[in-house]
Design a protein around this motif. Sequence first.
Motif, PDB file in Angstrom:
ATOM      1  N   TYR A  28       0.840  -1.193   0.000  1.00 25.18           N
ATOM      2  CA  TYR A  28       0.000   0.000   0.000  1.00 25.18           C
ATOM      3  C   TYR A  28       0.878   1.247   0.000  1.00 25.18           C
ATOM      4  N   TYR A  29       0.515   2.187  -0.854  1.00 28.27           N
ATOM      5  CA  TYR A  29       1.270   3.427  -1.000  1.00 28.27           C
ATOM      6  C   TYR A  29       0.360   4.621  -0.758  1.00 28.27           C
ATOM      7  N   CYS A  30       0.863   5.605  -0.048  1.00 32.66           N
ATOM      8  CA  CYS A  30       0.118   6.857   0.027  1.00 32.66           C
ATOM      9  C   CYS A  30       0.659   7.821  -1.031  1.00 32.66           C
ATOM     10  N   ASN A  31      -0.195   8.712  -1.435  1.00 36.12           N
ATOM     11  CA  ASN A  31       0.143   9.699  -2.460  1.00 36.12           C
ATOM     12  C   ASN A  31      -0.455  11.036  -2.051  1.00 36.12           C
ATOM     13  N   VAL A  32       0.327  12.077  -2.192  1.00 33.23           N
ATOM     14  CA  VAL A  32      -0.124  13.406  -1.778  1.00 33.23           C
ATOM     15  C   VAL A  32       0.154  14.408  -2.894  1.00 33.23           C
ATOM     16  N   PHE A  33      -0.824  15.210  -3.204  1.00 33.57           N
ATOM     17  CA  PHE A  33      -0.667  16.309  -4.154  1.00 33.57           C
ATOM     18  C   PHE A  33      -0.805  17.603  -3.372  1.00 33.57           C
ATOM     19  N   LEU A  34       0.246  18.418  -3.412  1.00 34.72           N
ATOM     20  CA  LEU A  34       0.276  19.557  -2.501  1.00 34.72           C
ATOM     21  C   LEU A  34       0.880  20.793  -3.153  1.00 34.72           C
ATOM     22  N   ARG A  35       0.799  21.882  -2.391  1.00 36.07           N
ATOM     23  CA  ARG A  35       1.382  23.146  -2.840  1.00 36.07           C
ATOM     24  C   ARG A  35       2.507  23.517  -1.875  1.00 36.07           C
ATOM     25  N   HIS A  36       3.649  23.847  -2.468  1.00 36.78           N
ATOM     26  CA  HIS A  36       4.806  24.247  -1.673  1.00 36.78           C
ATOM     27  C   HIS A  36       4.713  25.713  -1.269  1.00 36.78           C
ATOM     28  N   TYR A  37       5.559  26.113  -0.355  1.00 40.38           N
ATOM     29  CA  TYR A  37       5.607  27.517   0.040  1.00 40.38           C
ATOM     30  C   TYR A  37       5.965  28.428  -1.126  1.00 40.38           C
ATOM     31  N   ASN A  38       6.722  27.913  -2.102  1.00 45.12           N
ATOM     32  CA  ASN A  38       7.086  28.731  -3.263  1.00 45.12           C
ATOM     33  C   ASN A  38       5.986  28.741  -4.319  1.00 45.12           C
ATOM     34  N   MET A  39       4.819  28.203  -3.957  1.00 42.38           N
ATOM     35  CA  MET A  39       3.612  28.220  -4.783  1.00 42.38           C
ATOM     36  C   MET A  39       3.620  27.208  -5.917  1.00 42.38           C
ATOM     37  N   THR A  40       4.652  26.404  -6.020  1.00 41.76           N
ATOM     38  CA  THR A  40       4.636  25.326  -7.002  1.00 41.76           C
ATOM     39  C   THR A  40       3.905  24.128  -6.419  1.00 41.76           C
ATOM     40  N   TYR A  41       3.466  23.233  -7.296  1.00 49.39           N
ATOM     41  CA  TYR A  41       2.768  22.030  -6.869  1.00 49.39           C
ATOM     42  C   TYR A  41       3.700  20.826  -6.950  1.00 49.39           C
ATOM     43  N   GLY A  42       3.423  19.836  -6.156  1.00 45.54           N
ATOM     44  CA  GLY A  42       4.226  18.626  -6.174  1.00 45.54           C
ATOM     45  C   GLY A  42       3.380  17.402  -5.893  1.00 45.54           C
ATOM     46  N   ASP A  43       3.811  16.278  -6.399  1.00 44.44           N
ATOM     47  CA  ASP A  43       3.126  14.995  -6.237  1.00 44.44           C
ATOM     48  C   ASP A  43       4.129  14.018  -5.642  1.00 44.44           C
ATOM     49  N   TYR A  44       3.776  13.438  -4.505  1.00 43.34           N
ATOM     50  CA  TYR A  44       4.737  12.631  -3.753  1.00 43.34           C
ATOM     51  C   TYR A  44       4.147  11.285  -3.362  1.00 43.34           C
ATOM     52  N   TRP A  45       5.058  10.320  -3.214  1.00 43.27           N
ATOM     53  CA  TRP A  45       4.673   8.952  -2.835  1.00 43.27           C
ATOM     54  C   TRP A  45       5.364   8.539  -1.545  1.00 43.27           C
ATOM     55  N   GLY A  46       4.638   7.755  -0.771  1.00 42.21           N
ATOM     56  CA  GLY A  46       5.244   7.116   0.386  1.00 42.21           C
ATOM     57  C   GLY A  46       6.094   5.940  -0.048  1.00 42.21           C
ATOM     58  N   GLN A  47       6.774   5.344   0.939  1.00 46.68           N
ATOM     59  CA  GLN A  47       7.727   4.279   0.639  1.00 46.68           C
ATOM     60  C   GLN A  47       7.040   2.938   0.394  1.00 46.68           C
ATOM     61  N   GLY A  48       5.772   2.850   0.731  1.00 49.56           N
ATOM     62  CA  GLY A  48       5.045   1.596   0.584  1.00 49.56           C
ATOM     63  C   GLY A  48       5.125   0.766   1.851  1.00 49.56           C
ATOM     64  N   THR A  49       4.012   0.129   2.173  1.00 44.76           N
ATOM     65  CA  THR A  49       3.980  -0.745   3.339  1.00 44.76           C
ATOM     66  C   THR A  49       3.220  -2.021   2.981  1.00 44.76           C
ATOM     67  N   GLN A  50       3.749  -3.151   3.400  1.00 43.38           N
ATOM     68  CA  GLN A  50       3.162  -4.444   3.049  1.00 43.38           C
ATOM     69  C   GLN A  50       1.997  -4.768   3.972  1.00 43.38           C
ATOM     70  N   ILE A  51       0.877  -5.125   3.368  1.00 41.08           N
ATOM     71  CA  ILE A  51      -0.270  -5.669   4.098  1.00 41.08           C
ATOM     72  C   ILE A  51      -0.462  -7.097   3.639  1.00 41.08           C
ATOM     73  N   THR A  52      -0.452  -8.008   4.600  1.00 45.80           N
ATOM     74  CA  THR A  52      -0.662  -9.416   4.300  1.00 45.80           C
ATOM     75  C   THR A  52      -1.859  -9.908   5.102  1.00 45.80           C
ATOM     76  N   VAL A  53      -2.831 -10.454   4.392  1.00 45.32           N
ATOM     77  CA  VAL A  53      -4.012 -11.018   5.041  1.00 45.32           C
ATOM     78  C   VAL A  53      -3.908 -12.534   4.933  1.00 45.32           C
ATOM     79  N   SER A  54      -3.771 -13.162   6.071  1.00 42.40           N
ATOM     80  CA  SER A  54      -3.547 -14.593   6.082  1.00 42.40           C
ATOM     81  C   SER A  54      -4.048 -15.188   7.399  1.00 42.40           C
ATOM     82  N   SER A  55      -4.513 -16.417   7.315  1.00 46.20           N
ATOM     83  CA  SER A  55      -4.943 -17.106   8.541  1.00 46.20           C
ATOM     84  C   SER A  55      -3.816 -17.964   9.087  1.00 46.20           C
TER      85      SER A  55
END
Length: 120
Positions: free
Chosen positions: A93-120
């Motif tokens: 699972y990855y998070c993603n953020v679209f944001l505005r910087h202090y310099n008024m430019t926009y940026g799109d960023y990703w998290g490092q990813g985290t594993q989710i395992t569903v198992s019995s």
Amino acid sequence: QVKLVESGGGLAQPGGSLRLSCAASGSILSIQNMAWYRQVPGKERELIAVIYSGGSANYADYVKGRFAISRDNAVNTTYLQMNSLKYEDTAVYYCNVFLRHYNMTYGDYWGQGTQITVSS
């Protein structure tokens, strides 16, 4: 620059719950969209939930009613509460953020990813 840090992944049993967090830090004036994606080997990364600056959210059909996305603007963090987990929810699972910087430019960023395992 901006850094995203994810936490909360791991192992869960079918029917169980997990909560993911994604905290953004750095040059952030405001955050527009915050989203969660997931990816399994051999498949493209897919959007599962997005929350907009106004608080409205959209979900992929296969997680509706089970997953809930939220955000805390005071700490630039988004959460994904996952309930009634199924085997097929196993993915990175990855998070993603679209944001505005202090310099008024926009940026799109990703998290490092985290594993989710569903198992019995």
